[in-house]
Design a protein around this motif. Structure first.
Motif, PDB file in Angstrom:
ATOM      1  N   ASP A   3     -13.003   6.613  -0.435  1.00  0.00           N
ATOM      2  CA  ASP A   3     -12.804   5.362  -1.169  1.00  0.00           C
ATOM      3  C   ASP A   3     -13.938   4.405  -0.794  1.00  0.00           C
ATOM      4  O   ASP A   3     -14.725   4.704   0.120  1.00  0.00           O
ATOM      5  N   ASP A  53      -1.388   4.652  -9.687  1.00  0.00           N
ATOM      6  CA  ASP A  53      -2.216   3.484  -9.984  1.00  0.00           C
ATOM      7  C   ASP A  53      -2.481   2.703  -8.704  1.00  0.00           C
ATOM      8  O   ASP A  53      -1.599   2.578  -7.841  1.00  0.00           O
ATOM      9  N   LEU A  54      -3.694   2.187  -8.574  1.00  0.00           N
ATOM     10  CA  LEU A  54      -4.057   1.242  -7.526  1.00  0.00           C
ATOM     11  C   LEU A  54      -4.752   0.058  -8.186  1.00  0.00           C
ATOM     12  O   LEU A  54      -5.732   0.247  -8.921  1.00  0.00           O
ATOM     13  N   ALA A  55      -4.229  -1.133  -7.935  1.00  0.00           N
ATOM     14  CA  ALA A  55      -4.820  -2.354  -8.500  1.00  0.00           C
ATOM     15  C   ALA A  55      -5.043  -2.223 -10.006  1.00  0.00           C
ATOM     16  O   ALA A  55      -6.063  -2.680 -10.537  1.00  0.00           O
ATOM     17  N   THR A 112     -11.332   4.843  -6.748  1.00  0.00           N
ATOM     18  CA  THR A 112     -12.211   3.783  -7.241  1.00  0.00           C
ATOM     19  C   THR A 112     -11.895   2.425  -6.635  1.00  0.00           C
ATOM     20  O   THR A 112     -12.662   1.479  -6.797  1.00  0.00           O
ATOM     21  N   VAL A 113     -10.762   2.324  -5.950  1.00  0.00           N
ATOM     22  CA  VAL A 113     -10.313   1.067  -5.350  1.00  0.00           C
ATOM     23  C   VAL A 113     -10.421   1.160  -3.832  1.00  0.00           C
ATOM     24  O   VAL A 113     -10.071   2.184  -3.234  1.00  0.00           O
ATOM     25  N   TRP A 157       0.811  -1.212   0.000  1.00  0.00           N
ATOM     26  CA  TRP A 157       0.000   0.000   0.000  1.00  0.00           C
ATOM     27  C   TRP A 157       0.846   1.265   0.000  1.00  0.00           C
ATOM     28  O   TRP A 157       0.299   2.373   0.134  1.00  0.00           O
ATOM     29  N   GLN A 201      -5.592   6.628 -10.830  1.00  0.00           N
ATOM     30  CA  GLN A 201      -6.226   7.447  -9.796  1.00  0.00           C
ATOM     31  C   GLN A 201      -5.622   8.853  -9.829  1.00  0.00           C
ATOM     32  O   GLN A 201      -4.479   9.046 -10.256  1.00  0.00           O
ATOM     33  N   GLU A 220      -5.713   0.433 -11.698  1.00  0.00           N
ATOM     34  CA  GLU A 220      -6.624   1.497 -12.093  1.00  0.00           C
ATOM     35  C   GLU A 220      -5.978   2.854 -11.839  1.00  0.00           C
ATOM     36  O   GLU A 220      -5.414   3.094 -10.764  1.00  0.00           O
TER      37      GLU A 220
END
Length: 256
Positions: free
Chosen positions: A190, A166-168, A244-245, A131, A172, A170
């Motif tokens: 979130d 980027d997260l997962a 979005t995550v 994270w 951001q 996606e």
């Protein structure tokens, strides 16, 4: 997870909980009183109180035990708040004279508040290096009106630009406010909000590097003061700051 990473996070978390538990910290708030131009009594407090928007005027007797700048208030005292709150001591309590949007409020901070005496710590997700993510900052300073959690309190943020990451898998983007010394302050929502976490959280970063790179360690995402007390005036996240995550890192919803 490395042992060093876990130890560093635990030391940081311990410091955070100790700061929250300080005698006159956020957990000690017990009341919020708006002041008007006409002097008036406040529930649970001696004296008569008013504000012209630039200063607070208090009229009390020495026997009332209100102390400003180390001296008892005996008569009428005018207390300006040029750059932030002023303070009055009242026995073991501290009274915060808080300027808000051209008005003043008095917030009572009491070490015996149930939110403080019953505090057992802040729930948090287990720390995970995954994270801690790289991001890139792009400067675009402006001032944004964002409102606040408290009706009647308008708030604005001096923003510095945006961070993209980027997260997962996606993409951001978050608007970054000024945390001082070049650091970035991110207020974000979130999908965990409401069920697992508070309605929004905050994250402070180091100053971005010369090329705009900055690390976002969501393990250190914090609850805002309004997650612990009904007497906060926290600014809301800027409209675009909704990830979005689900961020299953950092502090969780406090136990009420």
């Amino acid at each position: 997870m490395t042992d060093d990473f876990a130890r560093d996070w635990q030391a940081w978390h311990d410091r955070r909980e100790a700061a929250l538990a300080e005698p006159h910290g956020w957990l000690s708030l017990t009341a919020f009183h708006w002041l008007d131009a006409e002097p008036a009594a406040l529930d649970g407090l001696p004296g008569r109180w008013s504000s012209d928007g630039t200063a607070v005027t208090v009229t009390a007797a020495a026997a009332d035990r209100l102390v400003a700048d180390g001296a008892p208030i005996d008569g009428t005292a005018v207390l300006p708040t040029p750059v932030g709150p002023a303070w009055i001591d009242y026995g073991g309590k501290r009274l915060e004279l808080a300027p808000r949007g051209g008005r003043h409020a008095v917030r009572v901070r009491d070490p015996l508040a149930p939110t403080r005496t019953g505090f057992t710590g802040v729930p948090a997700y287990d720390p995970d290096p995954a994270w801690s993510v790289p991001a890139r900052f792009a400067a675009a300073p402006e001032r944004l009106d964002v409102g606040s959690v408290r009706p009647g309190v308008d708030q604005s943020l001096g923003t510095l630009g945006t961070v993209r990451f980027d997260l997962a898998g996606e993409a951001q983007e978050l608007v970054a406010a000024d945390a001082g010394d070049g650091r970035l302050w991110l207020l974000f929502r979130d999908p965990t909000n409401g069920a697992e976490t508070a309605s929004f959280r905050q994250l402070t970063t180091a100053a971005p590097g010369p090329d705009g790179t900055v690390e976002l360690d969501f393990n250190r995402a914090l609850n805002m003061p309004c997650a612990f007390t009904d007497f906060g005036t926290c600014p809301l996240p800027p409209g675009p700051n909704r990830l979005t995550v689900a961020v299953t890192a950092g502090e969780r919803k406090p136990v009420q």
